[in-house]
Design a protein around this motif. Structure first.
Motif, short mmCIF file in Angstrom:
data_model
loop_
_atom_site.label_atom_id
_atom_site.label_comp_id
_atom_site.label_asym_id
_atom_site.label_seq_id
_atom_site.Cartn_x
_atom_site.Cartn_y
_atom_site.Cartn_z
N ALA A 181 2.82 -56.21 33.20
CA ALA A 181 2.39 -57.54 33.64
C ALA A 181 1.48 -58.19 32.60
O ALA A 181 1.31 -59.41 32.60
N ARG A 182 0.90 -57.37 31.71
CA ARG A 182 0.05 -57.92 30.66
C ARG A 182 0.87 -58.66 29.59
O ARG A 182 0.31 -59.41 28.78
N ALA A 183 2.18 -58.40 29.54
CA ALA A 183 3.08 -59.07 28.59
C ALA A 183 4.37 -59.36 29.35
O ALA A 183 5.38 -58.70 29.19
N SER A 184 4.32 -60.38 30.19
CA SER A 184 5.39 -60.64 31.14
C SER A 184 6.75 -60.80 30.48
O SER A 184 6.89 -61.51 29.48
N ARG A 185 7.74 -60.10 31.04
CA ARG A 185 9.15 -60.18 30.63
C ARG A 185 9.39 -59.72 29.18
O ARG A 185 10.41 -60.06 28.58
N VAL A 186 8.45 -58.98 28.63
CA VAL A 186 8.66 -58.36 27.32
C VAL A 186 9.00 -56.89 27.56
O VAL A 186 8.17 -56.12 28.03
N TRP A 187 10.22 -56.52 27.27
CA TRP A 187 10.70 -55.15 27.48
C TRP A 187 10.87 -54.45 26.14
O TRP A 187 11.34 -55.06 25.17
N ARG A 188 10.50 -53.18 26.09
CA ARG A 188 10.68 -52.38 24.88
C ARG A 188 11.19 -50.99 25.25
O ARG A 188 10.83 -50.45 26.30
N PRO A 189 12.03 -50.39 24.38
CA PRO A 189 12.56 -49.05 24.67
C PRO A 189 11.62 -47.94 24.20
O PRO A 189 11.03 -48.04 23.12
N TYR A 190 11.51 -46.89 25.01
CA TYR A 190 10.73 -45.71 24.65
C TYR A 190 11.47 -44.47 25.15
O TYR A 190 11.94 -44.44 26.29
N SER A 191 11.54 -43.46 24.29
CA SER A 191 12.16 -42.21 24.72
C SER A 191 11.30 -41.54 25.78
O SER A 191 10.07 -41.57 25.71
N VAL A 192 11.95 -40.95 26.76
CA VAL A 192 11.23 -40.09 27.71
C VAL A 192 10.90 -38.81 26.96
O VAL A 192 11.78 -38.16 26.38
N ALA A 193 9.63 -38.42 26.95
CA ALA A 193 9.15 -37.36 26.06
C ALA A 193 9.14 -35.98 26.69
O ALA A 193 8.55 -35.06 26.14
N ASN A 194 9.79 -35.83 27.83
CA ASN A 194 9.80 -34.53 28.50
C ASN A 194 11.12 -34.34 29.22
O ASN A 194 11.84 -35.30 29.50
N ALA A 195 11.41 -33.08 29.53
CA ALA A 195 12.52 -32.79 30.43
C ALA A 195 12.06 -33.09 31.85
O ALA A 195 10.85 -33.19 32.12
N PRO A 196 12.99 -33.27 32.80
CA PRO A 196 12.59 -33.57 34.18
C PRO A 196 11.60 -32.54 34.73
O PRO A 196 11.73 -31.34 34.50
N ARG A 197 10.59 -33.03 35.45
CA ARG A 197 9.54 -32.20 36.03
C ARG A 197 9.63 -32.19 37.55
O ARG A 197 10.14 -33.14 38.16
#
Length: 399
Positions: A181-197
């Protein structure tokens, strides 16, 4: 496939050198003729314009490979639900796209070219809308996720732990897109850094990019307790569950996030594995505690840390990483996973093929645009890794 990919490629080459002007015209046309659509986009459109042409390039380069194109468009259609995109928006986008291409093509624009673009866009939009319709009714367009932990891993890197408001069905090796919400409608990709927990939480690694609209917010301002919005998981660079072949993982920068997740997942069915982890300097190997823990727990795992000596040039960094992989050589028989900044996958895949790796065993998700800022060339990855001697994974104390 009704349209001729060669016609589209030739047409695209005419306007490619004026990419910024084409993108500006496209959005002006779209918002003028469909003013209600403007609210779906971020206030600052500079980076959005770059991303449009990056996406177009990605599509044009895949037009002759219907299988890859269909898979890509399906994922794109499912993901676009998070933007609140509706089916009625697609014809408007297509009309503005054709108008922009026509305007900047000059005399090279013909009835044949327009027909090819209209037919191609019809295929693209149909694939995306079909994919969106096929999503189960109980699957959300996005997930709300509370920040439950925040660790400053390096001056410009933060590790955020997120707790989604409902189960988040990802596989190790996939990535997500995030919005604040601090940067409305700005989307960026990030790798999930773990296996499912078991507790459903997940980590992302965020590097602050100068001038970035979201990365600075997440690294410097976001605090535990606030919420982010997450798009659906994407990406196909996951482990082959049936494979028992040895594993090679090569990553650069925060590409370590994806590699770390894959190594966690590999522990469920151990096999020999080696990971080359590149960074801009010894100090920029920001997750050494976790790396040491993985090496200490798993005798089947070797980690090689790569960092050029201080003062090394971009070319020095490129030679160092490539020389290290080539010196080890003999990568035939390995499952290979690559992760890092734009261009890294294509560059290292070519090298590894020359070192015996089978092309069908090399996996990485092409990065269509940087997380923030201008599009990067393949050589930019080595610039980002400058300032990074080889350190054997069994001697991590020297890092």
């Amino acid at each position: 496939m009704a349209f001729d990919p060669a016609v589209l490629r030739d047409s695209f080459a005419v306007v490619e050198r004026r990419a910024d002007h084409v993108a500006k015209y496209f959005y002006a046309h779209l918002f003028t003729h469909n003013p209600g659509v403007r609210a779906l986009f971020p206030e600052d459109m500079g980076e959005q314009r770059d991303r449009l042409f990056g996406a177009l390039t990605h599509l044009v380069l895949r037009l002759e490979d219907p299988g890859r194109l269909t898979a890509y468009l399906g994922a794109l259609g499912r993901d676009h639900r998070k933007f609140e995109a509706l089916e009625e928006h697609y014809p408007a986008v297509g009309a503005s796209l054709v108008a922009a291409l026509r305007h900047f093509s000059g005399h090279s624009w013909t009835a044949e070219v327009e027909k090819a673009w209209c037919e191609a866009y019809a295929v693209i939009s149909q694939a995306m809308t079909d994919a969106a319709r096929a999503v189960p009714a109980d699957e959300p367009a996005w997930w709300n996720a509370r920040i439950t932990g925040r660790r400053r891993a390096a001056p410009d890197v933060a590790v955020l732990t997120l707790a989604p408001d409902r189960p988040y069905p990802f596989t190790a090796g996939q990535y997500l897109s995030a919005c604040s919400a601090r940067a409305s409608r700005v989307w960026r990709p990030y790798s999930v850094a773990n296996a499912p927990r078991a507790d459903g939480t997940l980590d992302i690694h965020v590097r602050r990019i100068p001038g970035g609209l979201l990365s600075g917010v997440l690294v410097d301002l976001a605090v535990p307790g606030e919420w982010l919005r997450l798009g659906p998981p994407m990406g196909g660079a996951v482990l082959d569950p049936a494979s028992r072949r040895p594993l090679l993982a090569v990553c650069g920068g925060t590409g370590w996030a994806q590699t770390g997740a894959l190594l966690e997942q590999a522990a469920a069915a151990p096999r020999p594995a080696v990971a080359f982890v590149g960074a801009r300097s010894d100090a920029d190997h920001y997750d050494l505690e976790r790396i040491r823990a993985l090496v200490g727990r798993h005798p089947w795992l070797e980690v090689v840390l790569a960092a050029p000596e201080d003062g090394g040039s971009r070319e020095d960094a490129a030679r160092l990483l490539r020389a290290g992989l080539a010196e080890r050589g003999g990568w035939e028989g390995y499952d290979v996973h690559l992760s890092g900044p734009p261009g890294m996958g294509d560059s290292l895949a070519a090298l590894l093929r020359s070192c015996g790796a089978e092309p069908e065993r090399i996996r990485y998700d092409p990065v269509p645009a940087p997380q923030e800022g201008r599009p990067l060339t393949p050589s930019d990855w080595f610039l980002m890794q400058r300032d990074v001697p080889w350190i054997n994974g069994t001697e991590l104390g020297g890092a």
